[in-house]
Design a protein around this motif. Sequence first.
Motif, PDB file in Angstrom:
ATOM      1  N   ALA A   1      -9.787   1.009   8.573  1.00  0.00           N
ATOM      2  CA  ALA A   1      -9.816  -0.151   7.684  1.00  0.00           C
ATOM      3  C   ALA A   1      -8.868   0.078   6.505  1.00  0.00           C
ATOM      4  CB  ALA A   1     -11.241  -0.375   7.173  1.00  0.00           C
ATOM      5  N   TYR A   2      -8.336  -1.008   5.969  1.00  0.00           N
ATOM      6  CA  TYR A   2      -7.433  -0.987   4.817  1.00  0.00           C
ATOM      7  C   TYR A   2      -6.222  -0.075   5.053  1.00  0.00           C
ATOM      8  CZ  TYR A   2     -11.905  -2.588   2.984  1.00  0.00           C
ATOM      9  OH  TYR A   2     -13.094  -3.252   2.812  1.00  0.00           O
ATOM     10  N   PRO A   3      -5.466  -0.314   6.122  1.00  0.00           N
ATOM     11  CA  PRO A   3      -4.373   0.615   6.452  1.00  0.00           C
ATOM     12  C   PRO A   3      -3.270   0.666   5.399  1.00  0.00           C
ATOM     13  CG  PRO A   3      -4.267  -1.359   7.812  1.00  0.00           C
ATOM     14  CD  PRO A   3      -5.578  -1.417   7.097  1.00  0.00           C
ATOM     15  N   GLU A   4      -2.881  -0.484   4.838  1.00  0.00           N
ATOM     16  CA  GLU A   4      -1.791  -0.464   3.855  1.00  0.00           C
ATOM     17  C   GLU A   4      -2.225   0.227   2.572  1.00  0.00           C
ATOM     18  OE1 GLU A   4       0.398  -3.981   3.174  1.00  0.00           O
ATOM     19  OE2 GLU A   4       0.652  -4.444   5.310  1.00  0.00           O
ATOM     20  N   GLU A   5      -3.471  -0.025   2.154  1.00  0.00           N
ATOM     21  CA  GLU A   5      -3.977   0.634   0.952  1.00  0.00           C
ATOM     22  C   GLU A   5      -4.082   2.144   1.172  1.00  0.00           C
ATOM     23  OE1 GLU A   5      -5.377  -3.598   0.930  1.00  0.00           O
ATOM     24  OE2 GLU A   5      -5.234  -1.986   2.411  1.00  0.00           O
ATOM     25  N   GLY A   6      -4.563   2.534   2.361  1.00  0.00           N
ATOM     26  CA  GLY A   6      -4.679   3.950   2.658  1.00  0.00           C
ATOM     27  C   GLY A   6      -3.335   4.646   2.699  1.00  0.00           C
ATOM     28  N   LEU A   7      -2.342   3.975   3.270  1.00  0.00           N
ATOM     29  CA  LEU A   7      -1.013   4.570   3.348  1.00  0.00           C
ATOM     30  C   LEU A   7      -0.411   4.713   1.954  1.00  0.00           C
ATOM     31  CD1 LEU A   7       1.125   5.652   5.274  1.00  0.00           C
ATOM     32  CD2 LEU A   7       2.061   3.335   5.426  1.00  0.00           C
ATOM     33  N   ALA A   8      -0.558   3.689   1.119  1.00  0.00           N
ATOM     34  CA  ALA A   8      -0.016   3.769  -0.240  1.00  0.00           C
ATOM     35  C   ALA A   8      -0.674   4.894  -1.031  1.00  0.00           C
ATOM     36  CB  ALA A   8      -0.198   2.431  -0.961  1.00  0.00           C
ATOM     37  N   LEU A   9      -1.980   5.037  -0.890  1.00  0.00           N
ATOM     38  CA  LEU A   9      -2.679   6.117  -1.599  1.00  0.00           C
ATOM     39  C   LEU A   9      -2.215   7.489  -1.106  1.00  0.00           C
ATOM     40  CD1 LEU A   9      -6.292   4.648  -1.723  1.00  0.00           C
ATOM     41  CD2 LEU A   9      -4.837   5.150  -3.692  1.00  0.00           C
ATOM     42  N   ALA A  10      -1.998   7.616   0.208  1.00  0.00           N
ATOM     43  CA  ALA A  10      -1.539   8.895   0.751  1.00  0.00           C
ATOM     44  C   ALA A  10      -0.136   9.233   0.255  1.00  0.00           C
ATOM     45  CB  ALA A  10      -1.573   8.859   2.279  1.00  0.00           C
ATOM     46  N   VAL A  11       0.749   8.241   0.212  1.00  0.00           N
ATOM     47  CA  VAL A  11       2.103   8.463  -0.295  1.00  0.00           C
ATOM     48  C   VAL A  11       2.055   8.846  -1.769  1.00  0.00           C
ATOM     49  CG1 VAL A  11       4.311   7.344  -0.799  1.00  0.00           C
ATOM     50  CG2 VAL A  11       3.205   6.993   1.416  1.00  0.00           C
ATOM     51  N   ASP A  12       1.239   8.141  -2.539  1.00  0.00           N
ATOM     52  CA  ASP A  12       1.119   8.461  -3.964  1.00  0.00           C
ATOM     53  C   ASP A  12       0.597   9.881  -4.161  1.00  0.00           C
ATOM     54  OD1 ASP A  12       1.955   5.906  -4.456  1.00  0.00           O
ATOM     55  OD2 ASP A  12       0.068   5.195  -5.310  1.00  0.00           O
ATOM     56  N   ARG A  13      -0.378  10.276  -3.352  1.00  0.00           N
ATOM     57  CA  ARG A  13      -0.930  11.620  -3.499  1.00  0.00           C
ATOM     58  C   ARG A  13       0.128  12.687  -3.189  1.00  0.00           C
ATOM     59  NH1 ARG A  13      -5.199  14.981   0.197  1.00  0.00           N
ATOM     60  NH2 ARG A  13      -5.400  16.741  -1.246  1.00  0.00           N
ATOM     61  N   LEU A  14       0.929  12.449  -2.156  1.00  0.00           N
ATOM     62  CA  LEU A  14       1.971  13.414  -1.822  1.00  0.00           C
ATOM     63  C   LEU A  14       2.993  13.517  -2.958  1.00  0.00           C
ATOM     64  CD1 LEU A  14       3.271  15.355   0.176  1.00  0.00           C
ATOM     65  CD2 LEU A  14       4.377  13.387   1.270  1.00  0.00           C
ATOM     66  N   ALA A  15       3.412  12.370  -3.497  1.00  0.00           N
ATOM     67  CA  ALA A  15       4.369  12.372  -4.609  1.00  0.00           C
ATOM     68  C   ALA A  15       3.767  13.036  -5.848  1.00  0.00           C
ATOM     69  CB  ALA A  15       4.810  10.953  -4.925  1.00  0.00           C
ATOM     70  N   LEU A  16       2.478  12.792  -6.081  1.00  0.00           N
ATOM     71  CA  LEU A  16       1.796  13.391  -7.225  1.00  0.00           C
ATOM     72  C   LEU A  16       1.715  14.904  -7.100  1.00  0.00           C
ATOM     73  CD1 LEU A  16      -0.058  13.405  -9.744  1.00  0.00           C
ATOM     74  CD2 LEU A  16      -1.969  12.919  -8.197  1.00  0.00           C
ATOM     75  N   GLU A  17       1.267  15.382  -5.934  1.00  0.00           N
ATOM     76  CA  GLU A  17       1.102  16.827  -5.766  1.00  0.00           C
ATOM     77  C   GLU A  17       2.449  17.544  -5.782  1.00  0.00           C
ATOM     78  OE1 GLU A  17      -1.613  18.352  -6.071  1.00  0.00           O
ATOM     79  OE2 GLU A  17      -2.901  16.583  -6.040  1.00  0.00           O
ATOM     80  N   ALA A  18       3.484  16.892  -5.243  1.00  0.00           N
ATOM     81  CA  ALA A  18       4.819  17.486  -5.334  1.00  0.00           C
ATOM     82  C   ALA A  18       5.270  17.563  -6.783  1.00  0.00           C
ATOM     83  CB  ALA A  18       5.809  16.678  -4.499  1.00  0.00           C
TER      84      ALA A  18
END
Length: 306
Positions: free
Chosen positions: A146-163
């Motif tokens: 469920a909520y694939p676009e929201e999940g993808l955006a959150l995952a991308v943000d987390r990767l950019a944040l942790e980097a």
Amino acid sequence: MPGVWRPTGLRAGFHAEPGATGSGLRHAGEQWAPARFLIKPHTHPVWELYLQLRGVSRWSAGGQPVTLGPGHLFAVAPGVEHHMAEESTANHHFYFAGIDLAPVFARQPALARRWSGLPPVVHRADAAALADPFHQLMRELTAKRAYPEEGLALAVDRLALEAARLLEPGAATPELATHPAVTRVRALLDRGYERHWTLRELAGQVGLAPTYLAGLFVRELGVPPHRYLNECRIRRAAQLLRTSDLPVTAIGIEVGFGSGQHLARVFRQLTGTSPREYRAAGRERAPAAEPSSTKESHDHPDRATG
């Protein structure tokens, strides 16, 4: 639904292009490459992050040599030509993601300062902490949820944040009052779960007696080190069962068990099901992949076999 396929010319893995989404992700994947694998010269219009998980690869980026080992981050700015400097001599395993950071900065404006100050080629040898954000990104790309676009955006943000955190000057400080020996051992197990650790080896890493370390670990985390290690391995095995083509035996070896049978026994103990049953249930929910015969590993400019 992202375009996901399993390229030929690789031992296992996938390549995904999510299409028109607001996440900023342009391409990503997890791949197990054989010996004599080669990535040819190419550029991207976006930042690409490459995390080496196993094996060694040698690159050239912007005219400078880069040698990657397990846990190394390699990030290349838009427009910078990069390629493998030589064919790999053995199998290796890696994540990659091409990210347009403009949508990320629109959602997370504080990150723009850190990313805008980076050199065009970044190499960090202590980047194993990025494995978890990459795991999450791969899961969002390969599972129907469920909520694939929201999940993808959150995952991308987390990767950019942790980097960005990884690349920020100065050492991170722990948020919880955990005994430093437990913190250190937990980090060793989180990032080196494939190793055959003994309690004596772990205790030697932190200068404590094995029985004292075991007691500390149970008191602070509720489980002994060997149980924590097996839980790390099973979490990773479950992720590989969902997103990779690796046989169960290969997954067992990949995560540190001596055999597929050993993996199956511990997997059932901790999850109540077998690896094969878990994989079958996951594929019933996962998006269909294009047949591998329709996509070559060099269809994307940075994936080509020798």
